[in-house]
Write an enzyme that holds these catalytic residues in place. Sequence first.
Site, short mmCIF file in Angstrom:
data_model
loop_
_atom_site.label_atom_id
_atom_site.label_comp_id
_atom_site.label_asym_id
_atom_site.label_seq_id
_atom_site.Cartn_x
_atom_site.Cartn_y
_atom_site.Cartn_z
N SER A 678 0.80 -1.22 0.00
CA SER A 678 0.00 0.00 0.00
C SER A 678 0.83 1.27 0.00
O SER A 678 0.30 2.37 -0.10
CB SER A 678 -0.98 -0.01 1.17
OG SER A 678 -0.28 0.25 2.35
N LYS A 721 -6.13 3.84 8.82
CA LYS A 721 -5.19 4.76 8.18
C LYS A 721 -5.69 6.20 8.26
O LYS A 721 -4.94 7.13 8.53
CB LYS A 721 -4.98 4.36 6.72
CG LYS A 721 -4.17 3.08 6.58
CD LYS A 721 -4.08 2.67 5.14
CE LYS A 721 -3.15 1.46 4.99
NZ LYS A 721 -3.16 0.95 3.62
#
Length: 775
Positions: A678, A721
């Site tokens: 990611s 996140k």
Amino acid sequence: MKSNKRTIPLIPLRGLSIFPYMVIHFDVGRDKSVNALEEAMVNDSMIFLTSQKEARIDMPTVDDFYEVGTVCKIKQMLKLPGDTIRVLVEGINRGKVREIIQEEPYFEAEIEEFVYEKEVEANKEMKAMMRMVIDNFEEYIKAGNKVSPDVLVSISEINEPGRLADVISSYIQLKPEDKQKILEAFNPYARLEVLHIILEEEIEVLEIEEEINNRVKSQINKVQKEYYLKEQIKAIQKELGEEEGLEAEVDEYIEKIQEINMPEEVKEKSIKEAERLRRLSPSSAETGVIRNYLEWIIELPWDTETKDRLDIKKSREILEKDHYGLEDVKERILEYLAIRKLAKNMKGPILCLVGPPGVGKTSIAKSIAKAINRKFVRMSLGGVRDEAEIRGHRRTYVGAIPGRIVSSMKKAGSKNPVFLFDEIDKLNSDFRGDPASALLEVLDPEQNNTFTDHFLEAPFDLSKVMFITTANSLNNIPRPLLDRMEVIRISGYTEEEKVEIAKRYLVPKQRKEHGLKEKNVSLSDNTLEAIIENYTREAGVRNLERNIANVMRKVAKRIVEENIKSVKVNTRTLSNYLGTPKFRRSETEREDQIGLATGLAWTAVGGETLSIEVTPMPGKGKLQLTGKLGDVMKESAVTGISYIRSKVEELEIDKDFHTKRDLHIHVPEGAIPKDGPSAGITMATAVISALTDIPVNGDVAMTGEITLRGRVLPIGGVKEKVLAANRLGIKKVLLPWDNKKDMDEIPDKIKKNIEFVFVKTMDEVLDHALVKGEK
Ligand code: ADP
């Protein structure tokens, strides 16, 4: 017979004679002997072993041992605890001491070694003698029963007379003098003769023994014998002043066992153990082992059970009172209770609560137990690598105890507790067995009603237990275990949620723990916010709680010392209690910078922001990656660079950059391992910025996987996140287009603070991330 001379170390043995062809091990403890062994090992491993004339002499001198012994080869040495050494030796040849060369620090002697050149073919007389000795040996075995009959077979295959005598001698139990006599017979025929005489004598004695035994046996029949033995034990106990001792104790054990409603099998077994205790002397070590076993059996909750509270309203109240949020978990438990009301024997779910540390996984489990009125036990699986920790050790181990499952059940005191396995993702497996498979059995509703612990050696029913497990991430949970469980994810909290948790739960709890009243101390919302922002950086509230506890402690101290009634802690005075702030929103870090991009990562401790730094240097196109990056992350850096190479013209980058410049990509906080795809777009952005000298916007953070063609693929852990980005005060977050669906989970408040941009391609990433017009 040939003889030769050799000078080797010598060890006098106590109560042991060694013959050629014999392989035996014994323990060596005397310093002098240890020295001799060490010396032999340095040379050719040969040693001369001879018997002491009297075993009890501790420091034998030259006169205290026989001259004739055996030259042996040391095959193996093993250091035992203490200073003892266990050696394995093989007898090679007879030998005789010719001269003692030295006596310290070990005996060394010149030995005349007698080597049999392939022994003479046995003549008729010898053959007859050999047969007689074999017959003797056979009789000896029958009478005394002390040698395995297999030995006979191998003996009958020996053709050499001398060897036959030696081998048989090594199997029989003789007085040391007799053994020495055999050893000193150098002539094979003479040796057979000596052995024959000795064996005849020995057999006679054995026969007489046998006769006496039979006579005694027929006199006392079985019942009488037992009675006699028991009386004898009683008499001994009385003599030792232990009259009451075991008898009363055993009766008490048996009575208790009879009272408990446990499986018949267990009952029988434990009563048998108790009876065994009766027969032992109170001072024998085994009584301790049996007592320990019986205590465990008696104290386990075989038939104790708590009654579940099926009042949903009341249970809901308790769950709400203890925890803020965590709706999924609470609902699931209430659902279960509702179904239980209808279907009595419904098996409980096995919940697996997954989330970062400090979000209340452990404490909600405790509260579930409270809500349904069950006992609560917790077992941490972090670092458990030995199956025996779960299943216990067999009782043959010294100091054996049951495994932690059974121990926990004893602690719970009921057979239907809520049983929490903490950190199931930290389970290890190695050569000591696989704890995961033991756990699998525990969590399997088909098998866990007969969970067997090695120590108990009896099945224990775990089917009424409600198991809950916790984990930080699902990645490391063995698949078969995961399949058994119902996963409920718990994500980190936003700042506002943390303030609520602090206000409603943590502050009152800590206040009470420090003996303070509500009127004694006040912490405003602003103060709590300041604690969260400046003293913690976490997904959960563990450090927050710790900091609140610190404040309470200092407040309590002031109230006592300064004799005041109440203390107000505000943002200005906060540092008096907690010291200088540990975290500041570092403005400098978020200036627009060349070659520095902010990524969002998802680790076991929740969401994190990652700064990715890139420095190009003149070179040959080497790519260096530092900061403990995992393989997937490294590959994703390489993919990013390939993408850039295919786009040099559009990006206005020197098309030969990959042969003329080295790139160093670093992700700080090098001690924390990082992996996953990611960070792909973040790394690519940082590289492009570094190669084009266009700064990256410091207010932007991003996450997304990159493909070779520059497409942006979706990633996991969006909520964690985003919470992390919010903690750092990021204003704009770039997310993959396909993650749009995850926005439902994001609290509205955060949606107001942060601008979300959903991107499909790297071009769009660069549009938003690079500060245009500054080149
Ligand atoms: P975990 O097991 O997830 O690491 P803990 O259960 O140890 O976390 O929680 C740490 C502390 O935070 C506990 O004192 C717990 O009561 C408190 N806590 C966490 N989440 C909440 C919540 N939602 N409501 C109230 N207290 C909470």
